[in-house]
Design an enzyme around this catalytic site. Sequence first.
Site, mmCIF file in Angstrom:
data_model
loop_
_atom_site.group_PDB
_atom_site.id
_atom_site.type_symbol
_atom_site.label_atom_id
_atom_site.label_comp_id
_atom_site.label_asym_id
_atom_site.label_seq_id
_atom_site.Cartn_x
_atom_site.Cartn_y
_atom_site.Cartn_z
ATOM 1 C CB CYS A 2 -0.875 0.023 1.233
ATOM 2 S SG CYS A 2 -1.941 -1.405 1.367
ATOM 3 N NE ARG A 27 4.654 1.655 -0.960
ATOM 4 C CZ ARG A 27 5.440 1.761 0.101
ATOM 5 N NH1 ARG A 27 6.562 2.422 0.004
ATOM 6 N NH2 ARG A 27 5.120 1.231 1.253
ATOM 7 C CD1 TRP A 75 0.170 -5.979 -3.233
ATOM 8 C CD2 TRP A 75 0.083 -6.692 -1.104
ATOM 9 N NE1 TRP A 75 0.717 -7.242 -3.180
ATOM 10 C CE2 TRP A 75 0.682 -7.703 -1.902
ATOM 11 C CE3 TRP A 75 -0.066 -6.927 0.263
ATOM 12 C CZ2 TRP A 75 1.123 -8.914 -1.370
ATOM 13 C CZ3 TRP A 75 0.376 -8.131 0.790
ATOM 14 C CH2 TRP A 75 0.965 -9.113 -0.025
ATOM 15 C CG ASN A 99 0.235 2.457 3.596
ATOM 16 O OD1 ASN A 99 -0.781 2.413 2.902
ATOM 17 N ND2 ASN A 99 1.378 2.943 3.171
ATOM 18 N N GLY A 100 -0.809 -0.734 6.595
ATOM 19 C CA GLY A 100 -0.603 -1.560 7.781
ATOM 20 C C GLY A 100 -1.803 -2.457 8.031
ATOM 21 C CD GLU A 482 18.409 -12.550 -5.487
ATOM 22 O OE1 GLU A 482 17.827 -13.093 -4.538
ATOM 23 O OE2 GLU A 482 18.008 -11.483 -5.984
ATOM 24 C CE LYS A 486 15.387 -10.931 -8.193
ATOM 25 N NZ LYS A 486 15.541 -10.239 -7.035
ATOM 26 C CD GLU A 489 11.457 -11.592 -6.732
ATOM 27 O OE1 GLU A 489 11.182 -11.052 -5.675
ATOM 28 O OE2 GLU A 489 12.524 -11.348 -7.349
ATOM 29 C CG HIS A 505 20.806 -37.254 -2.131
ATOM 30 N ND1 HIS A 505 21.217 -38.558 -1.935
ATOM 31 C CD2 HIS A 505 21.942 -36.506 -2.133
ATOM 32 C CE1 HIS A 505 22.528 -38.595 -1.795
ATOM 33 N NE2 HIS A 505 23.001 -37.358 -1.924
ATOM 34 C CE LYS A 604 12.166 -2.213 -4.578
ATOM 35 N NZ LYS A 604 13.036 -3.296 -5.061
#
Length: 609
Positions: A2, A27, A75, A99-100, A482, A486, A489, A505, A604
């Site tokens: 948000c 964001r 969001w 926000n929150g 990483e 990437k 995502e 294995h 973000k």
Amino acid sequence: MCGIIGYTGIGNAVPKITKGLSVLEYRGYDSVGLAAKTDTGIKTVKCKGRIGALEEKLEASPIKESGTAIGHTRWATHGGPSDTNAHPHSVGKTVLVHNGIIENYRELKSELEATGVTFVSETDTEVAAAVLNGEYERVGDPISAIRTATSRMTGSYAFGILFSDKDGEVFAIRSGSPLILAKGADGYYLASDMTALLPFTNEYYCLVEGELARLTPNGATVYSADNTPSEPAWSVTSMTAESAQKGGYPHFMLKEIYEQPEAVVKSVSPRVKKGQPDFSADGIDAEFWKKVKNIQIVACGSAMHAGLVGIRLLEDIAKVPTVSCIASEYRYHPPIATDGTLVIVISQSGETADTLAALRYATDAGLPTLAIVNAVETTIAREADKRIYTYAGPEIAVATTKGYCTQVSVLYMIAAAISKAKGLIDDTEAAALVKGITEDAPKAISDMLENVEMLRGLSERLAKKEHVFFIGRGTDYAMSEEGALKLKEISYIHAEAYAAGELKHGTISLIEEDTPVIAISTEEALYDKTESNVREVRSRGAYVILLCREDAKNAEASADAVIRLPVNSAAATLFASLTAVQVLAYETATLRGCDIDRPRNLAKSVTVE
Ligand code: G6P
């Protein structure tokens, strides 16, 4: 996640709010809205979808000139993305954006429903608006109403608030979620994020936990926790609106990949004196490093992956036992701390809720804390005992690249500093490490970026697949994590990282004809073993892209495609491999037509736990 923007002044508020909202887009969000004060009351326009949908609504039903407004990108957490759940939320005279998460919203909602209050949305924010409106109706004073209302809320919040009978006034309060005030030529602003303010001004003030603010066209007042008013102590940011623009690149992510050489130099060179690692400008001397006996790195997402690389660097170079923990798990099972434990939290945004909670847990446990943070004056940077800023500049693409890259570069320098402080290396060896990270690594990144055509060619193969595996040993396993993150995502391809020796294995059962496997092998001593694993998967049909040292033997015979990495220093090899996996992910996602800078469902800065 948000985003909040607010304005009051002599300018036209609505275009400013939509401009601010468009900057906040990066964001990650799924609905958007604004509320503006007009001669006939507060007008709210909001909808599911992106800013374009909001602008269409505003065109169809324009808001006449307004000098005071608040806006929000949402969001979804409580209730899916919808017109009704979008912010702002209005109850009685109160309109707010949030926000929150209000954790006790169910109890508060039940209490209010028992008194006859009804709700139209599924959000915790509408409950917050109703609680605040009840207090405002009762006491009639915004400051004490906001104080009393928020004292009943648990969780985290940053609120931007309008009251229908308070012309030209915007109120704000924060607890756990960031809020920044700003002073422009034509009025005063409020935002959850510095970048949203850059189009208007560079004079800002970060609200501290529990502070409340009142903005009018003529000034801003901050009220401390005991309600003592004062003028904000304005600072000037060196960030510019241009630094948060694409500058000719098709995507922020690509721009940020290309900014990495400069970002690394900016992040590490302030930590070098006379060719030696030196953190005195950060208030950290050799004595501090000498006392460190073990390290707990705590972070989320890519920052946690930087910590995985950090384990190798800190253990190999500085001989300090290190673990890297997922911040959201840290509180439930923290590693055992001993005398000499240092907790390093890593965060690009400085606001990630899980990382912040872990930092507070470590602080409460009496452990010394050090934050590696990119965004200045953020909560994590402020609350840690010591802080080392990475100077990557604003990172806009949701998938981090230069943020991660600079985090690893700083960890490299910390490893060199500890090793030197403990007398494990002499000046010549320390200088070689410093040169590796300040000169060889940036050059290696630039050189790898000369190979974009070749990497694009390889991406054509990846883009057609739904599963990709990354394998590596040691540091390369950390880098594989990483690389896989990437790719998943931004391209939505299922990508998994495995320690190269572990594949046999179990996971090797998933390898079939043409399954792509990206093998990373930067460590000379481990090359033969990883090459054996490459042969294992290849003989089962895998299509193998091997990233290996430029002096590696027989690579072309073992793999289908080979990416050679420079070997003038370990740092050069490491950062070249990073750049290659970033570009592979970027090109693959481009070929798949994905929304690269704003991947679905991701945010973000994740300011909820
Ligand atoms: C989000 C981002 C990731 C990032 C993580 C931690 O999930 O999408 O790219 O690595 O948060 O963010 P931080 O700002 O704490 O580094």
